[in-house]
Design an enzyme around this catalytic site. Structure first.
Site, mmCIF file in Angstrom:
data_model
loop_
_atom_site.group_PDB
_atom_site.id
_atom_site.type_symbol
_atom_site.label_atom_id
_atom_site.label_comp_id
_atom_site.label_asym_id
_atom_site.label_seq_id
_atom_site.Cartn_x
_atom_site.Cartn_y
_atom_site.Cartn_z
ATOM 1 N N ARG A 1 0.873 -1.178 0.000
ATOM 2 C CA ARG A 1 0.000 0.000 0.000
ATOM 3 C C ARG A 1 0.906 1.222 0.000
ATOM 4 O O ARG A 1 2.037 1.174 0.479
ATOM 5 C CB ARG A 1 -0.902 -0.001 1.231
ATOM 6 C CG ARG A 1 -1.823 -1.230 1.335
ATOM 7 C CD ARG A 1 -2.640 -1.201 2.613
ATOM 8 N NE ARG A 1 -3.510 -2.375 2.726
ATOM 9 C CZ ARG A 1 -3.177 -3.507 3.335
ATOM 10 N NH1 ARG A 1 -1.964 -3.616 3.883
ATOM 11 N NH2 ARG A 1 -4.013 -4.525 3.399
ATOM 12 N N LYS B 1 -1.971 -2.597 8.039
ATOM 13 C CA LYS B 1 -3.043 -2.125 8.897
ATOM 14 C C LYS B 1 -2.944 -2.787 10.265
ATOM 15 O O LYS B 1 -2.680 -3.980 10.370
ATOM 16 C CB LYS B 1 -4.402 -2.434 8.254
ATOM 17 C CG LYS B 1 -4.620 -1.706 6.927
ATOM 18 C CD LYS B 1 -5.936 -2.098 6.291
ATOM 19 C CE LYS B 1 -6.138 -1.381 4.961
ATOM 20 N NZ LYS B 1 -7.408 -1.768 4.308
ATOM 21 N N HIS C 1 -2.483 2.503 -5.725
ATOM 22 C CA HIS C 1 -3.043 1.198 -5.383
ATOM 23 C C HIS C 1 -3.156 0.291 -6.610
ATOM 24 O O HIS C 1 -3.227 -0.933 -6.481
ATOM 25 C CB HIS C 1 -4.428 1.385 -4.754
ATOM 26 C CG HIS C 1 -4.737 0.390 -3.679
ATOM 27 N ND1 HIS C 1 -4.147 0.427 -2.421
ATOM 28 C CD2 HIS C 1 -5.565 -0.677 -3.662
ATOM 29 C CE1 HIS C 1 -4.612 -0.570 -1.696
ATOM 30 N NE2 HIS C 1 -5.465 -1.254 -2.419
ATOM 31 N N ARG D 1 -0.579 -2.293 -6.726
ATOM 32 C CA ARG D 1 -0.894 -3.412 -5.822
ATOM 33 C C ARG D 1 -1.817 -4.406 -6.523
ATOM 34 O O ARG D 1 -1.613 -5.618 -6.462
ATOM 35 C CB ARG D 1 -1.540 -2.847 -4.566
ATOM 36 C CG ARG D 1 -1.923 -3.864 -3.503
ATOM 37 C CD ARG D 1 -2.325 -3.112 -2.234
ATOM 38 N NE ARG D 1 -2.972 -3.950 -1.246
ATOM 39 C CZ ARG D 1 -2.336 -4.717 -0.370
ATOM 40 N NH1 ARG D 1 -1.010 -4.781 -0.393
ATOM 41 N NH2 ARG D 1 -2.986 -5.443 0.513
ATOM 42 N N HIS E 1 -3.491 -9.255 2.970
ATOM 43 C CA HIS E 1 -4.943 -9.141 2.886
ATOM 44 C C HIS E 1 -5.595 -9.721 4.134
ATOM 45 O O HIS E 1 -5.233 -10.802 4.582
ATOM 46 C CB HIS E 1 -5.472 -9.902 1.663
ATOM 47 C CG HIS E 1 -5.232 -9.189 0.373
ATOM 48 N ND1 HIS E 1 -5.014 -9.842 -0.810
ATOM 49 C CD2 HIS E 1 -5.161 -7.866 0.084
ATOM 50 C CE1 HIS E 1 -4.833 -8.958 -1.778
ATOM 51 N NE2 HIS E 1 -4.909 -7.761 -1.258
ATOM 52 N N TYR F 1 -8.756 -10.762 -7.566
ATOM 53 C CA TYR F 1 -7.679 -10.775 -8.550
ATOM 54 C C TYR F 1 -7.735 -12.031 -9.411
ATOM 55 O O TYR F 1 -7.406 -11.988 -10.594
ATOM 56 C CB TYR F 1 -6.336 -10.659 -7.828
ATOM 57 C CG TYR F 1 -6.270 -9.431 -6.961
ATOM 58 C CD1 TYR F 1 -6.492 -8.171 -7.507
ATOM 59 C CD2 TYR F 1 -6.030 -9.511 -5.598
ATOM 60 C CE1 TYR F 1 -6.466 -7.035 -6.720
ATOM 61 C CE2 TYR F 1 -6.003 -8.381 -4.805
ATOM 62 C CZ TYR F 1 -6.213 -7.147 -5.373
ATOM 63 O OH TYR F 1 -6.205 -6.032 -4.592
#
Length: 255
Positions: free
Chosen positions: A83, A108, A180, A183, A206, A215
């Site tokens: 990110r 995160k 992004h 990514r 993720h 994806y």
């Protein structure tokens, strides 16, 4: 102002509370709670093809400090699938310059993960640190005054590079490219290379497997379009080559 979906959720929560506390209003509350929630469709993310990534990476003027920095940053994003803020927070001490090359990223919730680095990316990072030396605990990507880059500034510069790249690669004209997007591209290209989605999930940090599955779906759409460009099966008696290709069949088994 609340988002419509959040507002509806808040109303449902309120009337559930009222139904528990006020028996005389149960019938009315029940009617309200049975109003179906509108679900917005979840679209597969737009991603970049390898040639589009190459066209964007070719735009920064690498003879300048800022141009080289931008080239290194976008190359790093594509290599790691990080990110944008994860990349902007990277310090020299987070990078393993010896083999096996990798970088420690903090996602995160400060969750830590390792991402492998290509030798080419490591070489770019070495060159960047020679031109703009940084202490072990200082962010690598900084502006001309040595202050850390902000994500909004990177988005602005990227938009300029994409506009220039679109003149060479017209398919970029119809795409909304952000940091992004690199990514997304990393994930889709890993799927195409046959990497299991659970491995991709770990690599990219993720939280949900559903995110990674987007994806796989996007890559299947690419494969479908490629098949449409091939000769119609009705015109050929030959068995489709992909049915004889064990690597392709193995890739399909991982989806």
């Amino acid at each position: 102002h609340f988002h419509p979906v959040r507002r509806a959720a808040a109303l449902r929560s309120f009337f559930s509370f009222v139904a528990d506390r006020e028996p005389t209003a149960i019938e009315q509350c029940t009617q309200i709670l049975h109003v179906p929630m509108k679900k917005a469709p979840i679209h597969a993310p737009c991603y970049l093809e390898p040639e589009e990534v190459k066209a964007i990476l070719a735009q920064p003027d690498r003879s300048t400090i800022e141009g080289q920095r931008d080239h290194v940053l976008f190359s790093f994003l594509y290599n790691t699938g990080a990110r944008i803020q994860e990349a902007l927070d990277v310090c020299p001490q987070a990078i393993r310059f010896d083999s096996p090359n990798c970088v420690r990223l903090y996602g995160k919730g400060r969750k830590e993960r390792l991402s492998p680095l290509w030798p080419e990316t490591v070489s770019l990072l070495r060159s960047q640190l020679m031109r703009q030396p940084r202490a072990a605990d200082e962010p690598i990507f900084v502006n001309r005054y040595g202050a850390p880059l902000g994500a909004s500034g990177v988005r602005f510069k990227l938009a300029q590079y994409v506009e220039a790249a679109a003149k060479i690669t017209p398919s970029l004209t119809s795409k909304h490219v952000t940091p992004h997007s690199f990514r997304h591209a990393t994930a889709v290209h890993l799927v195409a290379a046959g990497v299991d989605v659970t491995v991709i999930r770990s690599w990219l940090g993720h939280v949900s497997l559903d995110t990674t599955n987007h994806y796989a779906q996007a890559n299947l759409e690419t494969k479908r379009l490629a098949l449409e460009r091939l000769e119609s099966p009705s015109r050929s008696t030959k068995r489709p080559s992909w049915k004889q290709d064990q690597s392709v069949l193995a890739w399909l088994d991982t989806l």
